[in-house]
Design a protein around this motif. Sequence first.
Motif, PDB file in Angstrom:
ATOM      1  N   GLY A   1      10.599   4.037  -3.666  1.00 57.88           N
ATOM      2  CA  GLY A   1       9.896   2.797  -4.002  1.00 57.88           C
ATOM      3  C   GLY A   1       9.163   2.206  -2.811  1.00 57.88           C
ATOM      4  N   LEU A   2       9.829   2.186  -1.682  1.00 49.15           N
ATOM      5  CA  LEU A   2       9.214   1.665  -0.463  1.00 49.15           C
ATOM      6  C   LEU A   2       8.040   2.543  -0.041  1.00 49.15           C
ATOM      7  N   TRP A   3       8.233   3.861  -0.095  1.00 52.84           N
ATOM      8  CA  TRP A   3       7.164   4.766   0.325  1.00 52.84           C
ATOM      9  C   TRP A   3       5.946   4.627  -0.588  1.00 52.84           C
ATOM     10  N   LEU A   4       6.171   4.421  -1.879  1.00 54.14           N
ATOM     11  CA  LEU A   4       5.064   4.196  -2.795  1.00 54.14           C
ATOM     12  C   LEU A   4       4.302   2.929  -2.405  1.00 54.14           C
ATOM     13  N   MET A   5       5.024   1.877  -2.046  1.00 59.39           N
ATOM     14  CA  MET A   5       4.355   0.639  -1.626  1.00 59.39           C
ATOM     15  C   MET A   5       3.552   0.857  -0.343  1.00 59.39           C
ATOM     16  N   VAL A   6       4.075   1.622   0.598  1.00 61.47           N
ATOM     17  CA  VAL A   6       3.346   1.907   1.835  1.00 61.47           C
ATOM     18  C   VAL A   6       2.061   2.667   1.507  1.00 61.47           C
ATOM     19  N   LYS A   7       2.160   3.665   0.640  1.00 58.75           N
ATOM     20  CA  LYS A   7       0.965   4.430   0.256  1.00 58.75           C
ATOM     21  C   LYS A   7      -0.038   3.560  -0.498  1.00 58.75           C
ATOM     22  N   GLU A   8       0.454   2.633  -1.308  1.00 58.42           N
ATOM     23  CA  GLU A   8      -0.453   1.697  -1.995  1.00 58.42           C
ATOM     24  C   GLU A   8      -1.214   0.845  -0.978  1.00 58.42           C
ATOM     25  N   ARG A   9      -0.520   0.410   0.081  1.00 55.19           N
ATOM     26  CA  ARG A   9      -1.196  -0.399   1.109  1.00 55.19           C
ATOM     27  C   ARG A   9      -2.238   0.427   1.847  1.00 55.19           C
ATOM     28  N   ALA A  10      -1.945   1.701   2.088  1.00 50.00           N
ATOM     29  CA  ALA A  10      -2.917   2.585   2.742  1.00 50.00           C
ATOM     30  C   ALA A  10      -4.140   2.779   1.841  1.00 50.00           C
ATOM     31  N   MET A  11      -3.910   2.955   0.542  1.00 49.53           N
ATOM     32  CA  MET A  11      -5.022   3.099  -0.399  1.00 49.53           C
ATOM     33  C   MET A  11      -5.838   1.816  -0.471  1.00 49.53           C
ATOM     34  N   GLU A  12      -5.153   0.666  -0.446  1.00 50.63           N
ATOM     35  CA  GLU A  12      -5.844  -0.618  -0.452  1.00 50.63           C
ATOM     36  C   GLU A  12      -6.738  -0.741   0.781  1.00 50.63           C
ATOM     37  N   MET A  13      -6.212  -0.343   1.932  1.00 45.54           N
ATOM     38  CA  MET A  13      -7.003  -0.427   3.165  1.00 45.54           C
ATOM     39  C   MET A  13      -8.220   0.500   3.103  1.00 45.54           C
ATOM     40  N   ARG A  14      -8.046   1.672   2.517  1.00 42.10           N
ATOM     41  CA  ARG A  14      -9.183   2.587   2.342  1.00 42.10           C
ATOM     42  C   ARG A  14     -10.249   1.959   1.456  1.00 42.10           C
ATOM     43  N   ALA A  15      -9.819   1.369   0.351  1.00 43.09           N
ATOM     44  CA  ALA A  15     -10.770   0.759  -0.586  1.00 43.09           C
ATOM     45  C   ALA A  15     -11.509  -0.408   0.065  1.00 43.09           C
ATOM     46  N   ILE A  16     -10.789  -1.229   0.786  1.00 45.81           N
ATOM     47  CA  ILE A  16     -11.418  -2.370   1.463  1.00 45.81           C
ATOM     48  C   ILE A  16     -12.406  -1.875   2.513  1.00 45.81           C
ATOM     49  N   SER A  17     -12.015  -0.878   3.280  1.00 43.74           N
ATOM     50  CA  SER A  17     -12.897  -0.328   4.305  1.00 43.74           C
ATOM     51  C   SER A  17     -14.172   0.242   3.695  1.00 43.74           C
ATOM     52  N   ALA A  18     -14.037   0.972   2.597  1.00 40.08           N
ATOM     53  CA  ALA A  18     -15.207   1.543   1.927  1.00 40.08           C
ATOM     54  C   ALA A  18     -16.123   0.446   1.400  1.00 40.08           C
ATOM     55  N   GLU A  19     -15.532  -0.594   0.844  1.00 41.08           N
ATOM     56  CA  GLU A  19     -16.337  -1.687   0.300  1.00 41.08           C
ATOM     57  C   GLU A  19     -17.037  -2.466   1.422  1.00 41.08           C
ATOM     58  N   LEU A  20     -16.345  -2.673   2.533  1.00 45.44           N
ATOM     59  CA  LEU A  20     -16.984  -3.335   3.675  1.00 45.44           C
ATOM     60  C   LEU A  20     -18.183  -2.529   4.162  1.00 45.44           C
TER      61      LEU A  20
ATOM     62  N   ARG B   1     -19.941  -0.394   2.398  1.00 41.81           N
ATOM     63  CA  ARG B   1     -20.980  -0.458   1.368  1.00 41.81           C
ATOM     64  C   ARG B   1     -21.769  -1.759   1.446  1.00 41.81           C
ATOM     65  N   LEU B   2     -21.054  -2.856   1.734  1.00 40.90           N
ATOM     66  CA  LEU B   2     -21.693  -4.175   1.812  1.00 40.90           C
ATOM     67  C   LEU B   2     -22.355  -4.436   3.168  1.00 40.90           C
ATOM     68  N   GLY B   3     -22.098  -3.574   4.124  1.00 39.33           N
ATOM     69  CA  GLY B   3     -22.625  -3.799   5.468  1.00 39.33           C
ATOM     70  C   GLY B   3     -21.905  -4.939   6.175  1.00 39.33           C
ATOM     71  N   ALA B   4     -20.672  -5.194   5.786  1.00 40.31           N
ATOM     72  CA  ALA B   4     -19.878  -6.274   6.376  1.00 40.31           C
ATOM     73  C   ALA B   4     -18.955  -5.687   7.432  1.00 40.31           C
ATOM     74  N   ASP B   5     -18.268  -6.564   8.152  1.00 37.41           N
ATOM     75  CA  ASP B   5     -17.302  -6.085   9.145  1.00 37.41           C
ATOM     76  C   ASP B   5     -15.929  -6.689   8.884  1.00 37.41           C
ATOM     77  N   ALA B   6     -14.979  -6.337   9.730  1.00 34.82           N
ATOM     78  CA  ALA B   6     -13.581  -6.736   9.525  1.00 34.82           C
ATOM     79  C   ALA B   6     -13.397  -8.254   9.472  1.00 34.82           C
ATOM     80  N   SER B   7     -14.257  -9.001  10.102  1.00 38.60           N
ATOM     81  CA  SER B   7     -14.112 -10.458  10.080  1.00 38.60           C
ATOM     82  C   SER B   7     -14.370 -11.040   8.689  1.00 38.60           C
ATOM     83  N   ASP B   8     -15.003 -10.256   7.810  1.00 40.01           N
ATOM     84  CA  ASP B   8     -15.300 -10.721   6.451  1.00 40.01           C
ATOM     85  C   ASP B   8     -14.205 -10.389   5.435  1.00 40.01           C
ATOM     86  N   VAL B   9     -13.162  -9.693   5.862  1.00 46.17           N
ATOM     87  CA  VAL B   9     -12.135  -9.205   4.925  1.00 46.17           C
ATOM     88  C   VAL B   9     -11.511 -10.343   4.131  1.00 46.17           C
TER      89      VAL B   9
END
Length: 114
Positions: free
Chosen positions: A30-49, A51-59
């Motif tokens: 269960g914990l490992w699944l949550m860690v992997k979900e957070r990694a996937m979330e970070m990937r998605a946010i990074s890709a969207e940033l 795509r938008l031409g934004a940087d980490a300060s806009d997260v």
Amino acid sequence: MAEITNLSGRALSKYDQVERIVSAAKGNAGLWLMVKERAMEMRAISAELKRLGADASDVDRLFPAKLTPTIAELTEKLVSAIFGSGLPELPLLAEAALLQAAEAELDKDSSQST
């Protein structure tokens, strides 16, 4: 995380402590699944940033809702469960190691499915 026992980390190197944390996380499905979900979330946010031409300060502005508990909170609880308190730098090292291990597993899983 109740099954993880408190261990004295004073005699272990930081590398060994971090490896023990990663192993404990992987051993708890269960914990490992949550860690992997957070990694996937970070990937998605990074890709969207990108795509938008934004940087980490806009997260926070662009993504006000994130998975909870955060990876930092998960790591803090795990470090406390294994080693107790008193190791201030360990959660940051462990967080990076957990995300790196999760990323590696996600990459492996995606390469096997293609």
